[in-house]
Motif scaffolding. Sequence first.
Motif, PDB file in Angstrom:
ATOM      1  N   GLU A  64       0.829  -1.200   0.000  1.00  0.00           N
ATOM      2  CA  GLU A  64       0.000   0.000   0.000  1.00  0.00           C
ATOM      3  C   GLU A  64       0.863   1.249   0.000  1.00  0.00           C
ATOM      4  OE1 GLU A  64      -2.470  -0.075   3.479  1.00  0.00           O
ATOM      5  OE2 GLU A  64      -0.771   0.047   4.829  1.00  0.00           O
ATOM      6  N   THR A 106       1.109   5.144   1.166  1.00  0.00           N
ATOM      7  CA  THR A 106       0.536   6.017   2.189  1.00  0.00           C
ATOM      8  C   THR A 106       1.073   7.431   2.022  1.00  0.00           C
ATOM      9  OG1 THR A 106       2.306   5.584   3.788  1.00  0.00           O
ATOM     10  CG2 THR A 106       0.437   4.065   3.803  1.00  0.00           C
ATOM     11  N   THR A 107       0.489   8.339   2.755  1.00  0.00           N
ATOM     12  CA  THR A 107       0.948   9.731   2.706  1.00  0.00           C
ATOM     13  C   THR A 107       2.060   9.994   3.706  1.00  0.00           C
ATOM     14  OG1 THR A 107      -0.789  10.343   4.261  1.00  0.00           O
ATOM     15  CG2 THR A 107      -1.285  10.571   1.908  1.00  0.00           C
ATOM     16  N   SER A 108       2.471   8.988   4.429  1.00  0.00           N
ATOM     17  CA  SER A 108       3.519   9.164   5.434  1.00  0.00           C
ATOM     18  C   SER A 108       4.893   9.219   4.771  1.00  0.00           C
ATOM     19  CB  SER A 108       3.472   8.019   6.442  1.00  0.00           C
ATOM     20  OG  SER A 108       3.833   6.824   5.809  1.00  0.00           O
ATOM     21  N   ARG A 128       2.277  -7.132   5.178  1.00  0.00           N
ATOM     22  CA  ARG A 128       1.808  -5.936   4.482  1.00  0.00           C
ATOM     23  C   ARG A 128       2.977  -4.955   4.405  1.00  0.00           C
ATOM     24  NH1 ARG A 128      -3.182  -3.595   4.086  1.00  0.00           N
ATOM     25  NH2 ARG A 128      -4.009  -5.085   5.584  1.00  0.00           N
ATOM     26  N   SER A 141       3.936  -1.139   3.636  1.00  0.00           N
ATOM     27  CA  SER A 141       3.427   0.224   3.502  1.00  0.00           C
ATOM     28  C   SER A 141       4.569   1.131   3.073  1.00  0.00           C
ATOM     29  CB  SER A 141       2.862   0.729   4.835  1.00  0.00           C
ATOM     30  OG  SER A 141       1.822  -0.100   5.272  1.00  0.00           O
ATOM     31  N   GLY A 158       5.647   5.015   2.138  1.00  0.00           N
ATOM     32  CA  GLY A 158       5.319   6.428   2.159  1.00  0.00           C
ATOM     33  C   GLY A 158       5.705   7.088   0.843  1.00  0.00           C
TER      34      GLY A 158
END
Length: 86
Positions: free
Chosen positions: A26, A28-30, A50, A52, A54
């Motif tokens: 995924e 993310t905006t981080s 998972r 993630s 940024g």
Amino acid sequence: KHHARFHHLINQMTAAMDVAAPEFIELTTSSHVQVTPARGLLSMSQGDLRLSLGLSLVGAASVQQLLGLLAHEFGRYADPKTTRAA
């Protein structure tokens, strides 16, 4: 389908480390990269992970830097003892 080269790169890296490839990737905006169990603690024994990513980190990092960060995160799941600690 659209990002087959990226998925192939992740699969090659996790295979070389003897770690399960992530079930989910995924964006993310981080500003960090994180590998976590996909479905909570029960998925740790099954190797369901998972990834993630940024967007700001991906945009600023070179390919080598990104692979180093990914290897560091997946390294936490390379050994059963470190998996439990993570």
